[in-house]
Design a protein around this motif. Structure first.
Motif, PDB file in Angstrom:
ATOM      1  N   GLU A  92       0.824  -1.195   0.000  1.00  0.00           N
ATOM      2  CA  GLU A  92       0.000   0.000   0.000  1.00  0.00           C
ATOM      3  C   GLU A  92       0.869   1.260   0.000  1.00  0.00           C
ATOM      4  OE1 GLU A  92      -0.719  -2.773   1.847  1.00  0.00           O
ATOM      5  OE2 GLU A  92      -2.298  -3.224   0.376  1.00  0.00           O
ATOM      6  N   LEU A  95       2.136   1.649  -3.513  1.00  0.00           N
ATOM      7  CA  LEU A  95       1.042   2.133  -4.361  1.00  0.00           C
ATOM      8  C   LEU A  95       0.840   3.625  -4.178  1.00  0.00           C
ATOM      9  CD1 LEU A  95      -1.440   1.714  -6.220  1.00  0.00           C
ATOM     10  CD2 LEU A  95      -2.757   1.181  -4.158  1.00  0.00           C
ATOM     11  N   LEU A  96       0.800   4.067  -2.941  1.00  0.00           N
ATOM     12  CA  LEU A  96       0.568   5.481  -2.663  1.00  0.00           C
ATOM     13  C   LEU A  96       1.743   6.336  -3.138  1.00  0.00           C
ATOM     14  CD1 LEU A  96      -1.861   6.848  -1.406  1.00  0.00           C
ATOM     15  CD2 LEU A  96      -0.592   6.991   0.742  1.00  0.00           C
ATOM     16  N   THR A  99       1.897   7.368  -6.791  1.00  0.00           N
ATOM     17  CA  THR A  99       1.022   8.423  -7.301  1.00  0.00           C
ATOM     18  C   THR A  99       1.799   9.692  -7.652  1.00  0.00           C
ATOM     19  OG1 THR A  99       0.505   9.277  -5.080  1.00  0.00           O
ATOM     20  CG2 THR A  99      -0.916   7.537  -5.954  1.00  0.00           C
ATOM     21  N   SER A 148      -6.335   5.547  -5.732  1.00  0.00           N
ATOM     22  CA  SER A 148      -5.531   4.561  -5.011  1.00  0.00           C
ATOM     23  C   SER A 148      -6.074   4.316  -3.604  1.00  0.00           C
ATOM     24  CB  SER A 148      -4.069   5.033  -4.931  1.00  0.00           C
ATOM     25  OG  SER A 148      -3.480   5.104  -6.213  1.00  0.00           O
ATOM     26  N   LEU A 204      -4.093   4.814 -13.103  1.00  0.00           N
ATOM     27  CA  LEU A 204      -4.696   4.074 -12.000  1.00  0.00           C
ATOM     28  C   LEU A 204      -4.953   2.621 -12.378  1.00  0.00           C
ATOM     29  CD1 LEU A 204      -5.768   4.329  -9.118  1.00  0.00           C
ATOM     30  CD2 LEU A 204      -8.000   4.944 -10.087  1.00  0.00           C
ATOM     31  N   ALA A 207      -1.610   0.875 -12.147  1.00  0.00           N
ATOM     32  CA  ALA A 207      -1.237   0.663 -10.738  1.00  0.00           C
ATOM     33  C   ALA A 207      -2.099  -0.419 -10.105  1.00  0.00           C
ATOM     34  CB  ALA A 207      -1.374   1.978  -9.969  1.00  0.00           C
ATOM     35  N   ALA A 208      -3.398  -0.408 -10.428  1.00  0.00           N
ATOM     36  CA  ALA A 208      -4.314  -1.399  -9.857  1.00  0.00           C
ATOM     37  C   ALA A 208      -3.949  -2.806 -10.301  1.00  0.00           C
ATOM     38  CB  ALA A 208      -5.751  -1.070 -10.273  1.00  0.00           C
ATOM     39  N   TYR A 211      -0.999  -3.855  -8.148  1.00  0.00           N
ATOM     40  CA  TYR A 211      -1.387  -3.913  -6.730  1.00  0.00           C
ATOM     41  C   TYR A 211      -2.290  -5.100  -6.450  1.00  0.00           C
ATOM     42  CZ  TYR A 211      -3.791  -2.706  -2.403  1.00  0.00           C
ATOM     43  OH  TYR A 211      -4.343  -2.742  -1.148  1.00  0.00           O
TER      44      TYR A 211
END
Length: 225
Positions: A92, A95-96, A99, A148, A204, A207-208, A211
């Motif tokens: 997480e 992921l953050l 951004t 996110s 996004l 990234a998704a 993730y």
């Protein structure tokens, strides 16, 4: 503590279709803003949004846009990422932190497309701006950052369904209000904002994919609250 899957282990085929549509839409918007000066749609939306301005609304919109400034967004993202690392949410945190890459991507397209900002002859300018206009960097960041957060919220079973819906709804509202603020302040045209949102959705989705691929097998059985 670890996050769990919300019944998505891999990106479904229809998501690839959506991804392709987003890319085509962004390409079309890029061509449009290069080929044409601001048309009726941009001018009409800007004038409608700016029609009933007040000092209170001005301050609110400035405050909303303040979060999207580079210095502010970097500080917030790094602080939250460090907090997630301390709580052992490594994926997480990554992921953050990713951004922030949206700023580099946005600046790249701004330089390549080189669209001028709205002028005082056409709209009311309530904010000093720099760099080019398309796509909106604020909206791009808001879409990726709050998107996110929605991914993380929906990917944990430590929260009840109602809380997930409420928190995700707040994130969506912040994206929408952030987008409106950019037009309200005269910093961007509607098509700039739309371009930032579409490009943010593209980043996004990417990234998704990584993730959710990495968290798909996690199953946290602790009771939601």
């Amino acid at each position: 503590m670890r996050f769990s899957s919300f019944q998505i282990k891999k990106i479904e085929p229809f998501v690839y279709v959506i991804f392709a549509v987003l890319i085509l839409l962004f390409m079309f918007l890029s061509w449009y803003v290069i080929a044409e000066p601001p048309q009726y749609l941009d001018l009409h939306i800007s004038r409608e949004i700016q029609e009933n301005q007040s000092s209170g609304m001005n301050n609110f919109m400035i405050w909303i846009s303040w979060f999207g400034r580079t210095s502010t967004s970097v500080m917030v993202v790094i602080s939250l990422s460090l907090a997630l690392l301390l709580l052992q949410f490594k994926r997480e945190a990554i992921l953050l932190l990713s951004t922030l890459f949206s700023g580099v991507v946005g600046l790249f397209f701004k330089v390549i497309i080189d669209r001028p900002r709205p002028s005082a002859k056409l709209v009311t300018l309530l904010e000093d701006t720099k760099f080019q206009s398309f796509p909106s960097g604020h909206v791009l960041f808001y879409t990726v950052f709050f998107g996110s957060l929605i991914l993380m919220i929906m990917n944990t079973n430590r929260l009840s369904k109602k809380i997930k819906i409420v928190l995700s709804g707040i994130c969506v509202i912040l994206i929408v209000v952030g987008a409106v603020s950019r037009v309200y302040l005269g910093a961007h045209w509607f098509t700039d904002v739309l371009g930032g949102f579409v490009l943010g959705c593209i980043l996004l989705v990417i990234a998704a994919h990584f993730y959710l691929e990495n968290t798909g097998g996690i199953n946290n059985k602790e009771k939601a609250f």
